[in-house]
Scaffold this motif. Structure first.
Motif, short mmCIF file in Angstrom:
data_model
loop_
_atom_site.label_atom_id
_atom_site.label_comp_id
_atom_site.label_asym_id
_atom_site.label_seq_id
_atom_site.Cartn_x
_atom_site.Cartn_y
_atom_site.Cartn_z
N ASP A 141 45.52 26.91 24.84
CA ASP A 141 44.30 26.22 25.26
C ASP A 141 44.61 24.90 25.96
OD1 ASP A 141 42.79 28.29 24.22
OD2 ASP A 141 42.33 27.23 22.34
N ILE A 180 45.19 22.39 33.27
CA ILE A 180 44.97 23.03 34.57
C ILE A 180 43.63 22.59 35.15
CG2 ILE A 180 44.46 25.26 35.68
CD1 ILE A 180 46.65 26.46 33.76
N ASN A 181 42.58 22.60 34.33
CA ASN A 181 41.26 22.17 34.78
C ASN A 181 41.27 20.69 35.16
OD1 ASN A 181 40.18 24.73 34.40
ND2 ASN A 181 39.47 24.28 32.33
N ILE A 216 51.37 21.43 31.27
CA ILE A 216 51.02 22.84 31.40
C ILE A 216 52.24 23.64 30.97
CG2 ILE A 216 50.43 24.71 33.00
CD1 ILE A 216 49.25 22.47 34.86
N ALA A 222 49.85 30.99 32.09
CA ALA A 222 49.57 29.81 31.28
C ALA A 222 49.49 30.21 29.82
CB ALA A 222 48.26 29.16 31.73
N SER A 259 47.09 24.12 27.84
CA SER A 259 47.49 24.36 29.23
C SER A 259 46.27 24.57 30.12
CB SER A 259 48.42 25.57 29.32
OG SER A 259 49.66 25.28 28.73
N TYR A 260 45.29 25.33 29.64
CA TYR A 260 44.09 25.57 30.43
C TYR A 260 43.29 24.27 30.61
CZ TYR A 260 44.83 30.56 30.62
OH TYR A 260 45.34 31.80 30.89
N THR A 261 43.25 23.44 29.58
CA THR A 261 42.58 22.14 29.69
C THR A 261 43.26 21.29 30.76
OG1 THR A 261 41.88 22.23 27.38
CG2 THR A 261 41.96 20.05 28.41
N ARG A 317 43.04 34.31 36.36
CA ARG A 317 42.99 32.91 35.93
C ARG A 317 44.19 32.59 35.03
NH1 ARG A 317 40.95 28.26 34.50
NH2 ARG A 317 40.28 27.73 32.41
N GLY A 318 44.90 31.51 35.37
CA GLY A 318 46.01 31.05 34.56
C GLY A 318 47.36 31.65 34.91
#
Length: 157
Positions: free
Chosen positions: A130, A136-137, A18, A127, A132-134, A86-87
């Motif tokens: 993309d 995080i999830n 991340i 964040a 990083s978001y992947t 979010r993020g």
């Protein structure tokens, strides 16, 4: 205080990395504090251990001592105000606003109530990208399934 205008944190976990872009314009003392903690390598070999509306990490339950003490001030309302969307990453604290420490969380959704609750939770980073978001999830899902996700290292980049 040092300059962290373009600095980022790379949080290397067992499910990916991340990248958080630090926001000293919104929380200069918080960014300085987190940067010192990172430089001390305190976050290495810790874990993300919470996943509900945020994923949270820090030294809670590790026995590690923070040589920097607690964060002396909550900057939620001091500079450019960033909302807990979010993020974004924010410093965790008890119900007393000026007691943040090594614990921080990344918001999994917009949590506007955290902007004011207990004095507000100060956003110090966002964040980036993309990937990083992947991750995080993936961290959120793995913490729910396994109870924690290993943090290999956290570094300023």
């Amino acid at each position: 205080m040092g300059s962290h205008g373009g600095a980022r944190l790379a949080i290397s976990t067992s499910v990916g990395t991340i990248t958080l872009r630090l926001r000293p314009d919104a929380a200069p003392r918080t960014v300085e504090y987190i940067s010192k903690v990172v430089a001390s390598r305190i976050y290495d070999s810790t874990s993300f251990y919470r996943s509900d509306f945020v994923i949270q990490m820090g030294t809670h339950g590790t026995g590690k001592q923070n040589p920097h003490g607690d964060l002396p001030v909550n900057e939620t309302h001091s500079h450019i105000k960033l909302s807990n969307t979010r993020g974004t990453a924010a410093v965790a604290h008890w119900d007393v606003p000026d007691c943040g420490n090594t614990e921080f969380f990344i918001n999994l959704q917009t949590n506007a109530h955290l902007d004011e609750a207990y004095g507000g939770y100060c956003v110090f980073a966002e964040a980036e990208g993309d990937e990083s978001y992947t991750v995080i999830n993936a961290v959120a899902a793995a913490v729910k399934a396994q109870g924690k996700v290993a943090v290999n290292s956290v570094a300023l980049i």
